[in-house]
Design an enzyme around this catalytic site. Structure first.
Site, PDB file in Angstrom:
ATOM      1  N   SER A 116      49.045  36.774  42.874  1.00 22.20           N
ATOM      2  CA  SER A 116      47.914  36.224  42.623  1.00 22.20           C
ATOM      3  C   SER A 116      47.556  36.695  40.871  1.00 22.20           C
ATOM      4  O   SER A 116      47.652  37.946  40.579  1.00 22.20           O
ATOM      5  CB  SER A 116      46.841  37.027  43.388  1.00 22.20           C
ATOM      6  OG  SER A 116      45.467  36.690  42.940  1.00 22.20           O
ATOM      7  N   CYS A 130      38.366  45.304  43.849  1.00 20.45           N
ATOM      8  CA  CYS A 130      36.919  44.875  43.189  1.00 20.45           C
ATOM      9  C   CYS A 130      35.952  45.871  43.115  1.00 20.45           C
ATOM     10  O   CYS A 130      35.820  46.689  44.445  1.00 20.45           O
ATOM     11  CB  CYS A 130      36.613  43.695  43.723  1.00 20.45           C
ATOM     12  SG  CYS A 130      37.558  42.143  43.552  1.00 20.45           S
ATOM     13  N   ILE A 136      51.832  46.377  45.724  1.00 21.49           N
ATOM     14  CA  ILE A 136      50.576  46.946  45.201  1.00 21.49           C
ATOM     15  C   ILE A 136      49.785  46.033  44.302  1.00 21.49           C
ATOM     16  O   ILE A 136      50.603  45.103  43.587  1.00 21.49           O
ATOM     17  CB  ILE A 136      50.694  48.164  44.454  1.00 21.49           C
ATOM     18  CG1 ILE A 136      51.981  48.096  43.247  1.00 21.49           C
ATOM     19  CG2 ILE A 136      51.326  49.404  45.592  1.00 21.49           C
ATOM     20  CD1 ILE A 136      52.033  49.521  42.567  1.00 21.49           C
ATOM     21  N   THR A 174      47.816  46.135  40.347  1.00 18.46           N
ATOM     22  CA  THR A 174      48.101  46.734  39.363  1.00 18.46           C
ATOM     23  C   THR A 174      47.494  48.145  39.183  1.00 18.46           C
ATOM     24  O   THR A 174      46.504  48.501  39.984  1.00 18.46           O
ATOM     25  CB  THR A 174      47.337  45.832  37.970  1.00 18.46           C
ATOM     26  OG1 THR A 174      45.997  45.704  38.453  1.00 18.46           O
ATOM     27  CG2 THR A 174      48.026  44.538  38.107  1.00 18.46           C
ATOM     28  N   GLY A 176      54.215  44.615  35.658  1.00 23.57           N
ATOM     29  CA  GLY A 176      55.467  44.519  34.870  1.00 23.57           C
ATOM     30  C   GLY A 176      56.536  45.544  35.458  1.00 23.57           C
ATOM     31  O   GLY A 176      56.147  46.266  36.346  1.00 23.57           O
ATOM     32  N   GLY A 182      55.149  44.014  42.552  1.00 26.25           N
ATOM     33  CA  GLY A 182      55.034  44.953  41.336  1.00 26.25           C
ATOM     34  C   GLY A 182      56.346  45.163  40.593  1.00 26.25           C
ATOM     35  O   GLY A 182      57.387  45.792  40.817  1.00 26.25           O
ATOM     36  N   GLY A 183      56.333  44.395  39.472  1.00 24.29           N
ATOM     37  CA  GLY A 183      57.495  44.802  38.501  1.00 24.29           C
ATOM     38  C   GLY A 183      58.804  43.680  38.896  1.00 24.29           C
ATOM     39  O   GLY A 183      59.944  44.173  38.384  1.00 24.29           O
TER      40      GLY A 183
END
EC number: 1.3.-.-
Length: 316
Positions: free
Chosen positions: A22, A134, A197, A199, A223, A255-256
């Protein structure tokens, strides 16, 4: 050839486990210029909220070693524009869509889910990802995903608004002491799966100007640098499932991920699907390339089915 199909929960199966992450590919049109988005197991949209949002102030992005910080602020056109324009377009190209929804209150999440369900293109939706990372404006800005009760309330309200054959995925934040507690609360509240996960919260100082580099001060770190954190989180939650501390549900690992090897690491830790995000910024074809590389690795290691590799590292 390896059978790449995977179970998304609630009776939904995907032809392959690769998805976008996303916020990294807008809502499909931009990425579709580089490859057919229908080739993916599912296309995950940018998180959409009830009303249009302009996002946070600039600068919004900062490069970091092995990654980047973003402070976009969930900019978007709102759910009405999404169901009128973006979702019908994704349906028209044959994409399987996993919309990401967000809100500043639990009732906003429910409203967005209800509006999504009423869409004329809802039959393109194969699941809904609930971005609970959020701030909760009703609770002093506490992030939903940092509190089990707040997370559970959002998931329960969203689950009520959607048909049972549409799996609901809770997207978890790594910025917590015990991610298994949040995961368990979400599953108990009705989540059919977990996305792990989101960020990590980070910050960069511009040492020329001696001030924060991002307009919003802090931002989300993504990243390759965060991949070990993602692998750890997926492993911990999958282990909790094996030990009976929470119900067993599918996990989407994110994740990355840049390569098939990266994807396989998350799969071995317990992920039943993989999202590719930041890598798209310098290689728009990364999701389909990672899928091809993952398939080649599974075949080379003797796996006939992708499902047989999921969580395989736990038995070794």
């Amino acid at each position: 050839m390896v059978d790449l199909s995977t179970d998304l929960g609630a009776g939904r199966r995907l032809p392959n486990p690769l998805m976008t992450a996303s916020g990294c590919a807008a809502n499909g049109k931009e990425l579709h210029r580089f490859f057919d988005v229908a080739d993916l197991g599912a296309f995950v949209t940018k998180s959409v909220m009830a009303d249009p949002r302009s996002g946070r102030g600039t600068p919004r992005m900062a490069e970091t070693p092995s990654g980047m910080l973003n402070s976009i602020g969930l900019q978007g056109p709102g759910i009405d524009a999404f169901v009128d324009e973006d979702l019908p377009w994704l349906k028209s190209v044959g994409a399987r869509v996993l919309p990401s929804i967000a809100g500043s209150s639990s009732t906003e999440y429910a409203h967005v889910a209800a509006t999504l369900r009423a869409s004329r293109a809802f039959d393109a939706v194969v699941g809904v990802e609930v971005n609970i990372s959020c701030p909760n404006v009703a609770n002093r800005g506490l992030v939903f995903a940092c509190d089990p009760l707040a997370s559970a309330k959002v998931i329960a309200l969203v689950r009520e608004q959607l048909p049972r054959d549409i799996p609901v995925y809770a997207k978890l934040s790594p910025d917590v002491t015990d991610i298994t507690a949040i995961a368990a609360a979400c599953v108990e509240a009705g989540a059919d799966g977990l996305t792990m996960i989101n960020t990590l919260l980070g910050m960069v100082i511009d040492t020329d100007r001696m001030r924060p580099q991002l307009g919003g001060v802090t931002g989300g770190l993504s990243g390759p640098g965060i991949r070990p954190v993602a692998v750890r989180a997926v492993w911990q939650v999958r282990q909790a499932m094996f030990e009976g501390r929470m119900p067993t549900v599918p996990i989407i690992g994110v994740g990355g991920v840049r390569t098939g090897h990266d994807a396989l690491e998350l799969v071995a830790a317990g992920a039943s699907a993989i999202q590719v995000g930041t890598a798209v910024f310098n290689d728009p074809s990364a999701p389909v390339r990672v899928l091809r590389e993952l398939c080649e690795l599974l075949e080379a290691k003797g796996f006939e089915r992708f499902a047989d590799a999921v969580a395989v590292a736990h038995g070794r």
